[in-house]
Motif scaffolding. Structure first.
Motif, PDB file in Angstrom:
ATOM      1  N   LYS A  88       1.311  -1.555-100.523  1.00 22.16           N
ATOM      2  CA  LYS A  88       0.230  -0.954 -99.757  1.00 22.16           C
ATOM      3  C   LYS A  88       0.756   0.092 -98.782  1.00 22.16           C
ATOM      4  O   LYS A  88       0.143   1.163 -98.612  1.00 22.16           O
ATOM      5  CB  LYS A  88      -0.541  -2.035 -99.004  1.00 22.16           C
ATOM      6  CG  LYS A  88      -1.717  -1.512 -98.194  1.00 22.16           C
ATOM      7  CD  LYS A  88      -2.473  -2.650 -97.513  1.00 22.16           C
ATOM      8  CE  LYS A  88      -3.642  -2.115 -96.692  1.00 22.16           C
ATOM      9  NZ  LYS A  88      -4.381  -3.230 -96.021  1.00 22.16           N
ATOM     10  N   GLU A  89       1.899  -0.188 -98.144  1.00 20.56           N
ATOM     11  CA  GLU A  89       2.408   0.698 -97.098  1.00 20.56           C
ATOM     12  C   GLU A  89       3.361   1.765 -97.614  1.00 20.56           C
ATOM     13  O   GLU A  89       3.475   2.830 -97.007  1.00 20.56           O
ATOM     14  CB  GLU A  89       3.102  -0.140 -96.021  1.00 20.56           C
ATOM     15  CG  GLU A  89       2.154  -1.084 -95.282  1.00 20.56           C
ATOM     16  CD  GLU A  89       2.857  -1.935 -94.242  1.00 20.56           C
ATOM     17  OE1 GLU A  89       3.924  -1.511 -93.751  1.00 20.56           O
ATOM     18  OE2 GLU A  89       2.346  -3.032 -93.925  1.00 20.56           O
ATOM     19  N   PHE A  90       4.058   1.508 -98.731  1.00 18.22           N
ATOM     20  CA  PHE A  90       5.070   2.454 -99.215  1.00 18.22           C
ATOM     21  C   PHE A  90       4.786   2.965-100.626  1.00 18.22           C
ATOM     22  O   PHE A  90       5.590   3.710-101.189  1.00 18.22           O
ATOM     23  CB  PHE A  90       6.466   1.802 -99.186  1.00 18.22           C
ATOM     24  CG  PHE A  90       6.994   1.575 -97.804  1.00 18.22           C
ATOM     25  CD1 PHE A  90       7.739   2.552 -97.153  1.00 18.22           C
ATOM     26  CD2 PHE A  90       6.724   0.391 -97.134  1.00 18.22           C
ATOM     27  CE1 PHE A  90       8.224   2.344 -95.872  1.00 18.22           C
ATOM     28  CE2 PHE A  90       7.202   0.165 -95.854  1.00 18.22           C
ATOM     29  CZ  PHE A  90       7.951   1.150 -95.212  1.00 18.22           C
ATOM     30  N   GLY A  91       3.655   2.564-101.199  1.00 17.74           N
ATOM     31  CA  GLY A  91       3.307   3.040-102.523  1.00 17.74           C
ATOM     32  C   GLY A  91       4.020   2.272-103.626  1.00 17.74           C
ATOM     33  O   GLY A  91       4.719   1.290-103.383  1.00 17.74           O
ATOM     34  N   ILE A 144      15.734  -5.669 -98.196  1.00 17.79           N
ATOM     35  CA  ILE A 144      15.762  -7.091 -98.537  1.00 17.79           C
ATOM     36  C   ILE A 144      15.026  -7.850 -97.440  1.00 17.79           C
ATOM     37  O   ILE A 144      15.390  -7.767 -96.276  1.00 17.79           O
ATOM     38  CB  ILE A 144      17.201  -7.624 -98.644  1.00 17.79           C
ATOM     39  CG1 ILE A 144      17.992  -6.857 -99.694  1.00 17.79           C
ATOM     40  CG2 ILE A 144      17.201  -9.114 -98.950  1.00 17.79           C
ATOM     41  CD1 ILE A 144      19.476  -7.236 -99.745  1.00 17.79           C
ATOM     42  N   GLY A 145      13.993  -8.582 -97.826  1.00 16.74           N
ATOM     43  CA  GLY A 145      13.225  -9.317 -96.820  1.00 16.74           C
ATOM     44  C   GLY A 145      12.247  -8.397 -96.115  1.00 16.74           C
ATOM     45  O   GLY A 145      12.488  -7.964 -94.995  1.00 16.74           O
ATOM     46  N   THR A 146      11.122  -8.115 -96.766  1.00 11.87           N
ATOM     47  CA  THR A 146      10.237  -7.039 -96.314  1.00 11.87           C
ATOM     48  C   THR A 146       9.026  -7.563 -95.543  1.00 11.87           C
ATOM     49  O   THR A 146       7.885  -7.187 -95.812  1.00 11.87           O
ATOM     50  CB  THR A 146       9.778  -6.191 -97.518  1.00 11.87           C
ATOM     51  OG1 THR A 146       9.146  -7.046 -98.473  1.00 11.87           O
ATOM     52  CG2 THR A 146      10.964  -5.493 -98.156  1.00 11.87           C
ATOM     53  N   GLY A 147       9.293  -8.429 -94.572  1.00  5.69           N
ATOM     54  CA  GLY A 147       8.223  -8.874 -93.686  1.00  5.69           C
ATOM     55  C   GLY A 147       7.795  -7.777 -92.741  1.00  5.69           C
ATOM     56  O   GLY A 147       8.296  -6.637 -92.786  1.00  5.69           O
ATOM     57  N   GLY A 148       6.877  -8.110 -91.848  1.00  6.04           N
ATOM     58  CA  GLY A 148       6.291  -7.110 -90.969  1.00  6.04           C
ATOM     59  C   GLY A 148       7.296  -6.383 -90.112  1.00  6.04           C
ATOM     60  O   GLY A 148       7.171  -5.172 -89.882  1.00  6.04           O
ATOM     61  N   ARG A 149       8.305  -7.088 -89.607  1.00  6.51           N
ATOM     62  CA  ARG A 149       9.272  -6.444 -88.732  1.00  6.51           C
ATOM     63  C   ARG A 149      10.061  -5.365 -89.456  1.00  6.51           C
ATOM     64  O   ARG A 149      10.170  -4.235 -88.970  1.00  6.51           O
ATOM     65  CB  ARG A 149      10.231  -7.488 -88.129  1.00  6.51           C
ATOM     66  CG  ARG A 149      11.344  -6.876 -87.270  1.00  6.51           C
ATOM     67  CD  ARG A 149      10.794  -6.051 -86.121  1.00  6.51           C
ATOM     68  NE  ARG A 149      11.847  -5.301 -85.438  1.00  6.51           N
ATOM     69  CZ  ARG A 149      11.617  -4.308 -84.591  1.00  6.51           C
ATOM     70  NH1 ARG A 149      10.387  -3.926 -84.309  1.00  6.51           N
ATOM     71  NH2 ARG A 149      12.622  -3.682 -84.016  1.00  6.51           N
ATOM     72  N   LEU A 150      10.617  -5.670 -90.626  1.00  6.40           N
ATOM     73  CA  LEU A 150      11.422  -4.663 -91.314  1.00  6.40           C
ATOM     74  C   LEU A 150      10.548  -3.510 -91.791  1.00  6.40           C
ATOM     75  O   LEU A 150      10.978  -2.353 -91.737  1.00  6.40           O
ATOM     76  CB  LEU A 150      12.174  -5.276 -92.495  1.00  6.40           C
ATOM     77  CG  LEU A 150      13.218  -4.328 -93.111  1.00  6.40           C
ATOM     78  CD1 LEU A 150      14.346  -4.065 -92.130  1.00  6.40           C
ATOM     79  CD2 LEU A 150      13.781  -4.864 -94.416  1.00  6.40           C
ATOM     80  N   ARG A 151       9.338  -3.793 -92.222  1.00  5.01           N
ATOM     81  CA  ARG A 151       8.462  -2.693 -92.633  1.00  5.01           C
ATOM     82  C   ARG A 151       8.205  -1.753 -91.455  1.00  5.01           C
ATOM     83  O   ARG A 151       8.196  -0.526 -91.623  1.00  5.01           O
ATOM     84  CB  ARG A 151       7.130  -3.232 -93.177  1.00  5.01           C
ATOM     85  CG  ARG A 151       7.264  -4.057 -94.444  1.00  5.01           C
ATOM     86  CD  ARG A 151       5.941  -4.174 -95.193  1.00  5.01           C
ATOM     87  NE  ARG A 151       4.853  -4.679 -94.372  1.00  5.01           N
ATOM     88  CZ  ARG A 151       4.554  -5.959 -94.203  1.00  5.01           C
ATOM     89  NH1 ARG A 151       5.295  -6.899 -94.786  1.00  5.01           N
ATOM     90  NH2 ARG A 151       3.526  -6.328 -93.464  1.00  5.01           N
TER      91      ARG A 151
END
Length: 387
Positions: free
Chosen positions: A51-54, A13-20
């Motif tokens: 893009k990062e997790f498909g 939940i909340g998939t900004g750069g930090r959590l990614r």
């Protein structure tokens, strides 16, 4: 506890750069940990996730849809701080284990709501106080426990940021207290948590001074004064952010510099300094004991300590350069993998988060009211013994 060979499925939940970044490190640490679903209202974050997790993870349309999924065992929360409580409580009530980025919440009431929901659910709650996992602070804590400097008497610590880092904070949602809480809470709750941990106590009286003296409109000329960097990024905009605003524009209501005085229940005294516009960033502890002194610089990865005496020598431990958060990101990933896979207790949870938040709330109250704040009534109200 997950069985050997089983996959641990995450809902984000909340998939900004930090959590990614946190989740990529975690999945790299253990390939049996997978992202099964995510929710974010921002199209930019949705595209970044794909893009990062498909395209395998399910894109949910709401928090409620995500936490109701039987396919996920853990919910990872990286939303703006003011959303932490409602989302964490929803996940806990749905029977999910939870990882939440720091800080725990932006108000005491919301912190209590998370604590109560975690206690009632019996689920695991891990908090992203990543510096708890960093090797440098683990080593400093061991030195203190070993009696290397005798009884701790006083210390100073800081987090002073490079100018682009400061521009990043003042160029996104963290600039607004209604979304992030104060600068001390959002950015420096790590440091307050470490201070509580190193002191082995809790603060009972706090005072603070600070303000927003640099990131104001009249100082925008410094961007032109410095010009662009070698990659063409404007000064104070060197850290990427898809929703960037001018860090000198109106709308920010957090401070950009602050000093803090803390008195702990066990008699230890401390000072803290943060500034968002420096040429020589530091994250340093300087701890003075009855029998010696420790100096630890996280940016340099260097710990120095010396016993008091006529001919004693400085001892040094140089740690390898491990990148962000003094290597804490990688160590937290390894530690969380053990939590998710084998049930290991996380190094930071609700208790640590609540304590760092209470200290930050008290410090900011002291700053706002221009007086020393007594925190003992708050600890008593929470049922937390101070010593």
């Amino acid at each position: 506890m997950t069985g050997i060979g089983d996959t641990v499925s995450l809902g984000l939940i909340g998939t900004g750069g930090r959590l990614r970044h946190v989740v990529k490190n975690l999945c790299a640490a253990d390939h049996r940990i997978k992202v099964a679903a995510f929710y974010d209202p921002d199209p930019v974050s949705i595209e970044a996730m794909k893009k990062e997790f498909g395209t395998t993870p399910v894109v949910c349309q709401s928090v409620e849809e995500l936490v109701a999924l039987d396919s996920i065992g853990w919910v990872f929360i990286g939303s703006p701080n003011y959303r932490h409580s409602e989302q964490a409580v929803a996940a806990l009530r749905a029977g999910k284990d939870v990882f939440c980025e720091k800080p725990l919440a932006t108000s005491l009431e919301d912190c209590i709501a998370i604590r109560d929901a975690a206690d009632k659910s019996g689920r695991v709650f891990a908090l992203g106080l990543v510096l708890r996992y960093a090797e440098i602070y683990q080593n400093v804590h061991k030195l203190l426990d070993s009696g290397a400097i005798g009884e701790l008497i006083s210390f100073e610590f800081n987090e002073t940021l490079g100018f682009n880092h400061g521009g990043y904070i003042f160029g996104n949602w963290r600039r607004q207290m209604k979304l992030a809480g104060s600068h001390l809470l959002e950015k420096c709750c790590h440091d307050i948590d470490l201070a509580n941990w190193m002191s082995g106590s809790l603060p009972v009286r706090v005072a603070s001074f600070g303000g927003r003296n640099f990131f104001i409109s009249k100082n925008e000329h410094h961007m032109a004064r410095l010009g662009a960097d070698g990659k063409g990024n404007a000064a104070y905009c060197g850290w990427p952010d898809p929703h960037r605003v001018n860090p000198f524009s109106q709308g920010a209501d957090i401070v950009d510099n602050q000093v803090v005085i803390l008195e702990y229940a066990n008699g230890v005294h401390a000072t803290f300094h943060t500034n968002c516009n420096t040429a020589i960033p530091e994250r340093r502890f300087y701890l003075c004991g009855s029998e010696g002194t420790i100096r630890a610089n996280a940016i340099e990865g260097l710990i120095e300590w010396k016993r008091i005496g006529h001919e004693t020598k400085i001892e040094r431990l140089k740690l390898k350069d491990e990148g962000g958060h003094a290597g804490g990101d990688e160590h937290m990933a390894a530690g969380l993998a053990q939590t998710l896979r084998n049930g290991a207790k996380p190094l930071a949870g609700v208790a640590e988060g609540l304590r760092s938040c209470v200290a930050a709330f008290g410090v900011d109250q002291a700053l706002a009211q221009g007086r020393v704040i007594d925190l003992i009534p708050v600890w008593r109200e929470l049922g937390i013994e101070v010593s």
